[in-house]
Write an enzyme that holds these catalytic residues in place. Structure first.
Site, PDB file in Angstrom:
ATOM      1  N   GLY A 494      10.726 -23.671  32.395  1.00 20.66           N
ATOM      2  CA  GLY A 494       9.389 -23.693  31.835  1.00 20.66           C
ATOM      3  C   GLY A 494       8.430 -22.809  32.604  1.00 20.66           C
ATOM      4  N   ILE A 656       0.736 -10.433  41.018  1.00 20.40           N
ATOM      5  CA  ILE A 656       0.961 -11.421  39.965  1.00 20.40           C
ATOM      6  C   ILE A 656       1.625 -10.696  38.797  1.00 20.40           C
ATOM      7  CG2 ILE A 656      -0.180 -12.996  38.334  1.00 20.40           C
ATOM      8  CD1 ILE A 656      -0.091 -13.953  41.309  1.00 20.40           C
ATOM      9  N   PRO A 659       0.016 -12.880  34.460  1.00 16.05           N
ATOM     10  CA  PRO A 659      -1.097 -13.799  34.724  1.00 16.05           C
ATOM     11  C   PRO A 659      -1.003 -15.087  33.894  1.00 16.05           C
ATOM     12  CG  PRO A 659      -1.913 -11.578  34.399  1.00 16.05           C
ATOM     13  CD  PRO A 659      -0.437 -11.543  34.088  1.00 16.05           C
ATOM     14  N   GLN A 665       1.607 -21.925  36.285  1.00 10.57           N
ATOM     15  CA  GLN A 665       2.284 -22.501  37.450  1.00 10.57           C
ATOM     16  C   GLN A 665       1.271 -23.023  38.475  1.00 10.57           C
ATOM     17  OE1 GLN A 665       5.920 -22.573  38.552  1.00 10.57           O
ATOM     18  NE2 GLN A 665       5.733 -22.885  36.374  1.00 10.57           N
ATOM     19  N   GLY A 728       6.774 -15.960  45.130  1.00  7.66           N
ATOM     20  CA  GLY A 728       6.947 -17.046  44.171  1.00  7.66           C
ATOM     21  C   GLY A 728       5.623 -17.753  43.969  1.00  7.66           C
ATOM     22  N   VAL A 729       5.456 -18.377  42.800  1.00 10.06           N
ATOM     23  CA  VAL A 729       4.188 -19.064  42.522  1.00 10.06           C
ATOM     24  C   VAL A 729       4.381 -20.520  42.100  1.00 10.06           C
ATOM     25  CG1 VAL A 729       2.970 -16.942  41.915  1.00 10.06           C
ATOM     26  CG2 VAL A 729       4.150 -18.225  40.117  1.00 10.06           C
ATOM     27  N   GLU A 731       5.390 -23.313  43.779  1.00 12.62           N
ATOM     28  CA  GLU A 731       5.119 -24.438  44.666  1.00 12.62           C
ATOM     29  C   GLU A 731       3.784 -24.363  45.389  1.00 12.62           C
ATOM     30  OE1 GLU A 731       9.168 -26.009  46.327  1.00 12.62           O
ATOM     31  OE2 GLU A 731       9.392 -23.933  45.736  1.00 12.62           O
TER      32      GLU A 731
HETATM   33 MO1  MOS Z   1      11.589 -26.663  44.360  1.00 10.50          MO
HETATM   34  S1  MOS Z   1      11.176 -28.459  45.334  1.00 10.50           S
HETATM   35  O1  MOS Z   1      12.448 -25.879  45.576  1.00 10.50           O
HETATM   36  O2  MOS Z   1      12.435 -26.972  42.940  1.00 10.50           O
END
Ligand code: MOS
Length: 764
Positions: A494, A656, A659, A665, A728-729, A731
């Site tokens: 997703g 990015i 966007p 995310q 990465g975006v 977390e």
């Molecule tokens: Mo994330 S907690 O590495 O899916």
């Protein structure tokens, strides 16, 4: 670790600066807010999730969960269940074949597991309340659930370690945490703290949280004879699930095909191998039928781990200027007796602030609970709650603005490793976020804003999350009709994977997006690593980049077989992909289309498969994403009810790439953080170790009414050391959220709440 450092030193000179890649600057598709390619199949129901595949002759399995947290099964009478309507088989430890324990899920050089290592149905021992003790297979799901409800094992219960608080005195320092030292220190932190006039010393607690993705965990297993298996399993890691299941059942990995193109949310809870998958495969093997196993929401609470609880102390001493003179962050998390995952809450301060002296240390204790696992920003989410709350408290102690205090402690280099930062624009993020939020209008004094019975406050906090890249393989093909096909086993949970990777491949090959097909979510495709650690986008992008280079080299040499070619004599560095073909950089009109090259060469396609090298750059540089979170809360004077009324998240995450999907995310992370801060908590009965609130009725995730409008701004500055200049975006969004809310609540009420979730009772 030391060996890796040596490798880094040896190869530092050949480590590429990725900003030589022209795609870091080119903005044809990359950087555009392109809508999800998987949006239409999802909203029209054309996309199949794991439980939805139509399979001929499908039968259904249900699990019986233990009701004690520790002890042994003395007797298990299955006769009534076996005679129940529709039942095909009842499997317990008494009749299950021997299986192997899945190999640990490792991250870097750490033997982390993040899932249970209990011998499911191969032991009479019980390690947690909820451990599967039997599986029933029947014609319908209702018949399987009914028969499962008829099984009541007799246990010899023993006292389990059911309470985290009571286990804390037994906490031990683990050997390592994700390959890092569990304790780092410099100078005499305790002495400096004791002698300092300006200091804070606070203890924080965070509760256990459970995974509640919209799509429940689910699997369908189909055996083809005794040595080939097809598995539809909701997974963040098709290749890992295939390898683990092969290990458990003694199969060749290539004979296990795991299919999982669409995942309805993972957040870390679908990264490791959890018992339902193994039991589904087992049930299918024993009955010789295709079997579906879909645990209920309560079932997922019982057999899929969540976030560790923690107790953390943060003590900071500062000079009157605000400069930190020492920084202490120490505490304890829990892991289960059958798991190794000391969640890395102590990572944020190792990289965030300039510190001459520090002690950063963590211990872990063992409890009889379902194995704890990865949950969105494991470590950084709970660690930033403690660290960033303490810094806010220190700002009041020093009478300094909390943003200003943070800026006065911005480091030039990584404070613990001494490494150079690959890219760090936290200052810029704070400036952007403060502007958008109107931070300068905030009155400094606490409890100074009111609207009737509502007390209003504004808070801020820093978020941080590492940049991880993992070894990933991809195959790229250019066809004679001028279309391209990219294949890798990675996941779409997703986040927008298919969309962003199609944007990248189209831009890389100078093709329109409609001519690129990105195929994923199948373990038989070239192996991508886990969709975790916010690592997938850049990891796949690098594999695609390098595979594309190889395909273009091959096409160039095909073109050059014709001495009349416009590309004759050109070297790889002289050309690039443009206008659906290869063209000279210095004479942009000179070149040939892919169609022309392949037609002339009489070939149907050219393809290359490529596996990326180890992420040495993450050893050389300190590589992180950053967030400056700003929020406003309203706290009811009488009831203690908290409403989050405004949010601005300002992010520094390299370039990015899309966007639309990235902002989604960031927002998703912030919303999950609002739940973490205010409403979510897994409650265990300390007498039995049983989870007491295993449903969405009693475990409160944020709903629309809990979420304000969320503004997102970002620096969009390329990191020269990452593929496409991106981070990465997935977390970073949740990090800093709970602290920003706690800090805003303090600003509104004068109350410093140090335990999550911040429920009404704590504010009354
Ligand atoms: Mo994330 S907690 O590495 O899916």
């Amino acid at each position: 670790m030391n060996i890796l450092r040596k490798v880094v030193e040896t190869f530092a000179h050949v480590m590429p600066d990725r900003d030589r890649d022209e795609l870091i600057q080119r903005h044809r598709f990359l950087g555009q807010p392109i809508s999800r390619l998987d949006g239409r199949p999802k909203v029209t129901g054309a996309a199949h999730f794991s439980a939805e595949y139509p399979v001929e002759g499908l039968v259904h399995a249900a699990i019986v969960y233990s009701t004690i947290s520790k002890g042994a099964i003395v007797a298990i009478d299955t006769s009534t269940a076996q005679q129940a309507p529709g039942v095909l088989s009842v499997i317990t430890h008494l009749n299950a074949p021997q299986m192997k324990v899945p190999p640990p899920f490792s991250v870097g050089d750490s033997p982390s597991s993040g899932t249970t290592l209990v011998k499911i149905l191969n032991t009479d021992r019980i390690s947690w309340n909820g451990q599967p003790v039997a599986v029933v297979v029947a014609d319908t799901p209702e018949q399987a659930e009914h028969a499962a409800s008829l099984i009541h094992p007799v246990y010899a219960a023993e006292p389990g370690v059911n309470s985290f608080e009571e286990s804390i005195p037994q906490a031990k320092q683990p050997k390592e945490i994700m390959g890092e030292a569990p304790e780092v220190k410099k100078g005499s932190a305790d002495v400096i703290l004791k002698d300092s006039i300006h200091r804070v010393d606070l203890t924080f607690t965070t509760p256990p949280y459970n995974h509640n993705a919209i799509e429940l965990h689910a699997a369908i297993a189909i055996w083809d004879g005794n040595d080939k298996l097809t598995l539809y399993d909701t997974s963040q890691f098709t290749a890992g699930t295939a390898a683990s299941i092969a290990g458990v059942f003694g199969l060749k990995t290539e004979n296990v095909r795991v299919i999982s193109p669409f995942v309805g949310g993972g957040f870390g809870g679908k990264g490791g191998l959890w018992p339902y998958t193994q039991l589904c495969v087992l049930a299918s093997r024993i009955t010789g039928r295709p079997v579906r196993l879909t645990p209920s929401r309560a079932g997922v609470f019982r057999i899929v781990g969540g976030r560790t609880p923690s107790q953390q102390r943060v003590a900071i001493a500062a000079e009157p200027s605000g400069k930190f003179s020492t920084f202490i962050h120490e505490g304890v998390t829990a892991q289960s007796t059958d798991n190794h995952f000391p969640e890395q809450f102590s990572f944020p301060p190792r990289h965030l602030y300039a510190m001459d002296s520090y002690r950063i240390a963590q211990k872990v204790t063992e409890v009889n609970r379902v194995a704890n696992t990865f949950m969105r920003a494991p470590g950084e989410s709970i660690g930033t709650f403690a660290v960033e709350s303490a810094i806010d408290a220190l700002a009041y102690e020093l009478n300094l603005d909390p943003v200003e205090l943070r800026m006065r402690n911005e480091p030039d280099r990584d404070p613990v490793s001494g490494n150079e930062f690959s890219s760090r624009y936290l200052r810029e993020a704070y400036t952007m976020g403060a502007d958008k939020f109107g931070w300068k209008n905030r009155p400094a004094a606490v409890g100074s804003q009111r609207d009737g019975d509502w007390l209003i406050g504004q808070g801020t906090a820093t978020g941080t999350y590492p940049v991880y890249r993992v070894v990933t393989a991809a195959r790229l093909r250019i066809n004679a009709d001028g279309t391209a096909h990219v294949q890798t086993s990675c996941q779409e949970m997703g986040m927008g994977t298919e969309t962003v990777q199609t944007q990248h491949a189209a831009e890389r090959l100078a093709l329109p997006m409609e001519k690129v097909k990105f195929e994923y979510g199948d373990s038989t495709l070239p192996a991508a690593s886990v969709a975790g650690g916010s690592s997938q986008t850049i990891s796949v992008a690098l594999a695609v980049h390098e595979a594309a280079d190889n395909v273009i080299k091959e096409l160039l040499s095909l073109a050059q077989k014709d001495s009349e070619s416009a590309l004759a004599g050109a070297k790889f560095d002289d050309i690039h992909a443009a206008k659906e073909g290869i063209f000279r950089r210095d004479h942009p009109h000179l070149g040939q289309t892919y169609v022309a090259i392949l037609k002339h060469a009489g070939k149907d396609f050219v393809e290359a498969e490529h596996k990326t090298g180890a992420p040495l750059e993450t050893m050389k540089y300190s590589m992180h994403s950053y967030a400056a979170q700003f929020c406003e809360v309203r706290v009811h004077r009488l009831s203690g009810e908290v409403r989050v009324s405004r949010w601005v998240g300002a992010f520094d995450c390299g370039r990015i790439l899309n966007p639309k999907t990235a902002v989604s995310q960031f927002r998703g992370g912030i919303i999950m953080g609002i739940g973490m801060a205010l409403t979510e908590e897994t409650m265990f009965d300390d007498r039995t170790g049983r989870i007491m609130n295993p449903s969405l009725a009693e475990y409160h995730v944020p709903v629309q009414a809990d979420v304000p409008h969320i503004d997102i701004v970002y620096t969009d500055i390329a990191d020269p050391h990452t593929p496409l200049g991106a981070h990465g975006v997935g977390e970073i969004g949740i990090t800093g959220v709970a602290a920003a809310i706690a800090n805003a609540i303090h600003h509104a009420t004068g109350k410093r709440i140090t335990s999550l979730p911040i429920t009404l009772d704590k504010l009354m």
